[in-house]
Design a protein around this motif. Structure first.
Motif, PDB file in Angstrom:
ATOM      1  N   GLN A  60      18.343 -39.176   3.915  1.00 14.37           N
ATOM      2  CA  GLN A  60      19.720 -38.726   3.697  1.00 14.37           C
ATOM      3  C   GLN A  60      19.857 -37.899   2.421  1.00 14.37           C
ATOM      4  O   GLN A  60      20.621 -36.925   2.388  1.00 14.37           O
ATOM      5  N   SER A  61      19.125 -38.251   1.380  1.00 17.64           N
ATOM      6  CA  SER A  61      19.308 -37.585   0.090  1.00 17.64           C
ATOM      7  C   SER A  61      18.263 -36.524  -0.182  1.00 17.64           C
ATOM      8  O   SER A  61      18.435 -35.698  -1.078  1.00 17.64           O
ATOM      9  N   GLY A  62      17.174 -36.552   0.554  1.00 23.50           N
ATOM     10  CA  GLY A  62      16.094 -35.618   0.268  1.00 23.50           C
ATOM     11  C   GLY A  62      15.216 -36.033  -0.894  1.00 23.50           C
ATOM     12  O   GLY A  62      14.335 -35.285  -1.318  1.00 23.50           O
ATOM     13  N   ALA A  63      15.426 -37.226  -1.430  1.00 17.87           N
ATOM     14  CA  ALA A  63      14.629 -37.685  -2.564  1.00 17.87           C
ATOM     15  C   ALA A  63      13.194 -38.007  -2.127  1.00 17.87           C
ATOM     16  O   ALA A  63      12.932 -38.302  -0.959  1.00 17.87           O
ATOM     17  N   GLU A  64      12.303 -37.922  -3.086  1.00 19.13           N
ATOM     18  CA  GLU A  64      10.899 -38.284  -2.829  1.00 19.13           C
ATOM     19  C   GLU A  64      10.799 -39.808  -2.756  1.00 19.13           C
ATOM     20  O   GLU A  64      11.243 -40.512  -3.676  1.00 19.13           O
ATOM     21  N   PRO A  65      10.198 -40.339  -1.708  1.00 21.31           N
ATOM     22  CA  PRO A  65      10.079 -41.796  -1.611  1.00 21.31           C
ATOM     23  C   PRO A  65       9.135 -42.355  -2.674  1.00 21.31           C
ATOM     24  O   PRO A  65       8.248 -41.657  -3.172  1.00 21.31           O
ATOM     25  N   ALA A  66       9.331 -43.628  -2.999  1.00 19.38           N
ATOM     26  CA  ALA A  66       8.424 -44.316  -3.926  1.00 19.38           C
ATOM     27  C   ALA A  66       6.994 -44.299  -3.386  1.00 19.38           C
ATOM     28  O   ALA A  66       6.031 -44.231  -4.143  1.00 19.38           O
ATOM     29  N   SER A  67       6.865 -44.371  -2.067  1.00 18.39           N
ATOM     30  CA  SER A  67       5.541 -44.293  -1.440  1.00 18.39           C
ATOM     31  C   SER A  67       5.485 -43.046  -0.570  1.00 18.39           C
ATOM     32  O   SER A  67       5.226 -43.116   0.625  1.00 18.39           O
ATOM     33  N   GLY A  68       5.752 -41.905  -1.222  1.00 14.73           N
ATOM     34  CA  GLY A  68       5.767 -40.639  -0.503  1.00 14.73           C
ATOM     35  C   GLY A  68       4.361 -40.124  -0.225  1.00 14.73           C
ATOM     36  O   GLY A  68       3.365 -40.812  -0.455  1.00 14.73           O
ATOM     37  N   GLY A  69       4.295 -38.878   0.253  1.00 16.56           N
ATOM     38  CA  GLY A  69       3.025 -38.302   0.651  1.00 16.56           C
ATOM     39  C   GLY A  69       2.008 -38.273  -0.477  1.00 16.56           C
ATOM     40  O   GLY A  69       0.840 -38.647  -0.292  1.00 16.56           O
ATOM     41  N   GLU A  70       2.418 -37.855  -1.664  1.00 17.31           N
ATOM     42  CA  GLU A  70       1.474 -37.784  -2.787  1.00 17.31           C
ATOM     43  C   GLU A  70       0.954 -39.163  -3.136  1.00 17.31           C
ATOM     44  O   GLU A  70      -0.224 -39.339  -3.442  1.00 17.31           O
ATOM     45  N   PHE A  71       1.855 -40.134  -3.106  1.00 19.29           N
ATOM     46  CA  PHE A  71       1.450 -41.514  -3.388  1.00 19.29           C
ATOM     47  C   PHE A  71       0.407 -41.967  -2.370  1.00 19.29           C
ATOM     48  O   PHE A  71      -0.646 -42.515  -2.722  1.00 19.29           O
ATOM     49  N   GLY A  72       0.697 -41.712  -1.099  1.00 20.03           N
ATOM     50  CA  GLY A  72      -0.215 -42.115  -0.037  1.00 20.03           C
ATOM     51  C   GLY A  72      -1.536 -41.369  -0.106  1.00 20.03           C
ATOM     52  O   GLY A  72      -2.601 -41.935   0.187  1.00 20.03           O
ATOM     53  N   LEU A  73      -1.481 -40.113  -0.518  1.00 16.19           N
ATOM     54  CA  LEU A  73      -2.704 -39.319  -0.666  1.00 16.19           C
ATOM     55  C   LEU A  73      -3.603 -39.924  -1.741  1.00 16.19           C
ATOM     56  O   LEU A  73      -4.827 -40.026  -1.573  1.00 16.19           O
TER      57      LEU A  73
END
Lengths: 349, 349, 349, 349
Positions: free
Chosen positions: A301-314
């Protein structure tokens, strides 16, 4: 209201369905699985959800905002890439992908398309880990000395992934969340017993060196007669034991440590001990999976980067990949820090 | 009656004195310590024992058959060598010596002089470890898959030895006793916190590869807020957990494991689970240290090689030395199997 | 320096001897036991102590200030009375005497002669119980709701006393120390198995009613396959669990309870829950027996009334006696089998 | 296929619905609750079930074979009686009724109408209790000495029933199932704290005397800061601890006890100890509630008397009633404070 399609109705998918259906910010718009019989079981539970046999069918449905993948790790890349290209936000079960290269591609794709890419590292949303993070960030723990996690039990043996890819994402996600920095070196050991022919490790040790004396070590096993989930974090001021099997007191904060006094004449340090109380803080009782699902919805909804977003998962996939190389090299330490496709290198001694 | 002189009246020596005095096969003939005040404390307890300030004095006493050394590890070699040369039988606190070269010398010296050389690896005389050994030897455990030991607590920090030399001898002696074979490779990690300037590791992980998929791993720490003594042995038929802190059920034998069925058409192994009962056998209540002392006395009387004789102790010092090299090399695996004075080599990848 | 003669060199006497010998305020002047062989064992340990075969001999020795009795409970009265009459201060093993009448006599005698009479209720000198007392006195626990203690294990069966007289003095002394008031009612149940002919109860439950809703209950057993030492105290603000078998965290303070809100229209109370943290305070490591011995010595020197003086010990004997009567009365109980609206009847004895 | 109507959609009803819907022998034909909003929540979950607001409506539906009551205990009698009179088989939540008289009526009614009356004493269908029963029946446990159960936790406080009626049915049903005989005497103690005005006991002890030295005791509490579910059964040959909170080893069988030898000359029994192994048998993993539901269905189909039929449930209500009378009589107790040789007196109520 974010409308979700869940792909994969096997072991974990139903948990996602249940939580998306219960979350006030999301609705379960569709369920997708190749197995028609398995799919039909969800008709009664979720009469409002479309049941479709393929991702293509899912992406063709109107009104689906996001796709959640609960499929084998080898399929994460093609499915997530297709969903992102179709303009969907994507939640992927841990780990993000089967290789750092795939994970990097997904991160890039999400950025290009302006879509949310998030990995279901559920522990980040558990009250215990949140509390642990706050203890560290407030300085209460002091300098970090070590992390040691034991995550062992009997089975569940898998054919397409080993014990490192199965269990280490939990410890890696907690550790990366707590420390916020990648390790300098990764070394791992493992051995195969149940599926020796398949080369599937069912026992492994992963060591991470973060520099400055801070080591993290994970003992991961499908061979243990007893189930253990014990995560110890040692600091200069306090130390914390997180026992996830403990129903009532999951977190214990120990006011214990050593004190180094001025050196004596013989140039020896004088080491004393500090023995204080043990506190088990009261933790919220919320289900981590529901918190994770709500976080995903809010990021969409907000477009914010998740705490466990793609970079985190990478970051986690990079360590898994390195650990795998280290195990299979049957030997030397794998230096950490090079590009993902570099061959494993020996660390400078 | 074997007449014993105990050298070193510090932390451990009094335990040896008490057990030699109580053992029906031995008598405490003398106590030796440089610290006169400390020495005098034993006059009342052991009025029959001579109190002497040096090993030379001890060796000069008439009627001393054997010498027991409870002194810092750096002193083991000169003291034991002198005692053997003086024709005494020798019991040494673990580990046998500060280097493999020293240990080899002591083994040779004992053989040349026809004297008993034994190391106080007390765990070999504990009912739990004896029971574990019998379970393995009878075939009840089946093929061995892994050994994992966690031996952690807060302190006692030491100046002249690190956590590996302090705690690993326990796990190494149990493992060597159970397996009867040296490892193929030794790798270790460690870090220093309390005495970083002194380079004294207070946290370490030691990994041993015995080939055939059998790994042993030891987690050793002086930094842990909680005390743990848990030794797990996994086999194809049974697995055993030895928890030395458990007052009543130290050993638990788990009839649990996996079963590998015939491969299916897709060439996959079919893995099932076997869940049986857990048995905690009743163990004898005898004190291991008393059993150790009696074993030493009987070997002196019969000339038999002790269960933890010089060769046994040498094997452990070799691993300790290798582990130390591995930690300090800050890097690659140390190949195991070469002569002790070879430089550490990288394993063939 | 208070010079002590210890009477009784059996199970517990040597612990008293060791502590009197180690205490800086006392010296062990004499040891008394009818069994000459048993007595001689202490010649070497305590060369400065006179070894005498009877209390009369002990009382005839010059320079003995106080007598400590570690003899069977039936002998407490005659021995303590004789010692008090001879002008000695007296320490008696728990319980003070075999009946309230005997205990009252001893209290009166000590008062008349101006001598210290103290009972070895060791728990009063344990850091855990001291801490518990401070928590209550500070108001941190709030109103007291209940005390529940489970003190069970296998054996040690005795011939001359039952499980109530053997184990309940511990719980009674703790409870009396914490509450400072006698119970209003005492009821007990028990049964005999190992020595049914002797009528020796090996299993018993003791219930105490302190009024105002505060109940204390003790489960005492020599028949239990597991050893338990768990003492729970519940209060309106906090509750405390004291587990004496726990090596590291004996005391746990729970910030948990219920909250009663204003009554609603239907005249029902609204009950909510309060779930807070759990704190295990760090406790001093001192040996309770040594603290008890020092307390006795200081009371002898100052003439102060001991924390576990004669009156205190008498209070406990009174409860023991009542509990015994209650058990043997076989039943101020509700017979089972009558119609539901019958008044409760006593069973035929 | 037995068609079931579930009455009461509150706390426990949904568990019954879920299990009747999942059971291959039953179908969920109807759900009944006065609260329309609550009722509607089950439309989506059980689209095939009729939703009705009253028992009358339920009994008026065609094709309902049996009624399951998950309503407050005060309603059991009128609802069950009406259902039996309408020719339905009836399953009632524990306890069967609010008084023995009501329970007797229901038993008579069921017999007259030839219908199955069963109480949901779920523990009878748990693998652990089944195993325990088999151990006793096979003679492996030997003579029974005692049963001791601790069933304590914080809350859930209730307005219309006390802690005895809430928790004791579990222990009573297990005990009655194991022993197959009623107690000779029932005594209970209790006190009220959260709802003192309402006279609702939140802490209670229930004692049962089965004769021959066999005592059962239950500690029941809503006031405990810790949750405990520990049931110990002691026998002459073996003893068993059933810890229902233990995830993996719920049952432990101890081969421990005492041995009584021939009397010596002083007519004393000689008591020795037997210390054997501890075995934790592997238990089936089935859900007890599903087994209970299937048992009910099979009894309906065959006309057999259920393991927890009306007579069984009546036996438990009789004990509950007696316990309640005992608590409220405030004291077939021994008053404290009189002279030691007074006979035990009843306290003024």
């Amino acid at each position: 209201m974010v409308r979700i399609g869940v792909v994969g109705a096997g072991y974990w998918g139903p948990n996602l369905m249940r939580n998306f259906a219960a979350c006030p910010l999301t609705s379960l718009a569709a369920v997708c699985d190749q197995d028609a019989a398995r799919l039909q079981k969800f008709r009664r539970l979720y009469p409002g959800a479309a049941l479709v046999p393929s991702l293509d069918d899912l992406l063709g449905l109107p009104g689906v905002d996001a796709v959640a993948l609960a499929t084998p790790v080898q399929t994460h890349y093609p499915l997530a890439a297709a969903a992102l290209r179709a303009g969907k936000h994507v939640l992927v079960e841990k780990p993000l992908a089967a290789s750092a290269r795939e994970a990097e591609d997904l991160v890039r794709l999400a950025r290009e398309r302006g879509r949310v890419l998030m990995v279901d590292h559920t522990y980040l949303f558990s009250p215990a880990v949140r509390h642990l993070k706050a203890l560290i960030d407030s300085g209460e723990v002091g300098d970090l000395y070590f992390i040691d996690s034991v995550r062992i039990n009997l089975g569940l043996f898998q054919h397409d992934t080993n014990v490192v890819w199965d269990l280490a994402p939990h410890d890696l996600s907690i550790t990366q969340y707590l420390l916020g920095t990648p390790p300098r070196e990764v070394v791992a050991f493992g051995s195969c017993h149940a599926d020796a022919a398949g080369g599937i490790e069912d026992l492994a040790y992963v060591h991470l060196d973060y520099g400055g004396g801070l080591l993290a070590a994970f003992h991961l096993s499908w061979l243990s007669p007893v189930k253990v989930r014990q995560f110890i974090l040692g600091g200069s001021k306090k130390s914390v034991v997180f026992n996830d099997l403990e129903p009532a007191e999951k977190l214990k904060v120990y006011d214990r440590g050593f004190t180094v006094k001025t050196e004596d004449q013989r140039r020896r340090v004088q080491i004393g001990y500090r023995m204080g109380s043990v506190v088990s803080p009261h933790l919220e009782q919320g289900e981590p999976l529901q918190a994770m699902v709500q976080h995903f919805a809010r990021c969409v909804q907000s477009g914010a980067e998740p705490a466990s977003g793609g970079e985190f998962g990478l970051g986690i996939v990079r360590i898994l990949e390195r650990a795998q190389v280290s195990i299979k090299s049957a030997g030397p330490r794998v230096a950490f820090g090079g590009a993902a496709d570099d061959p494993p290198r020996r660390a400078a001694a």
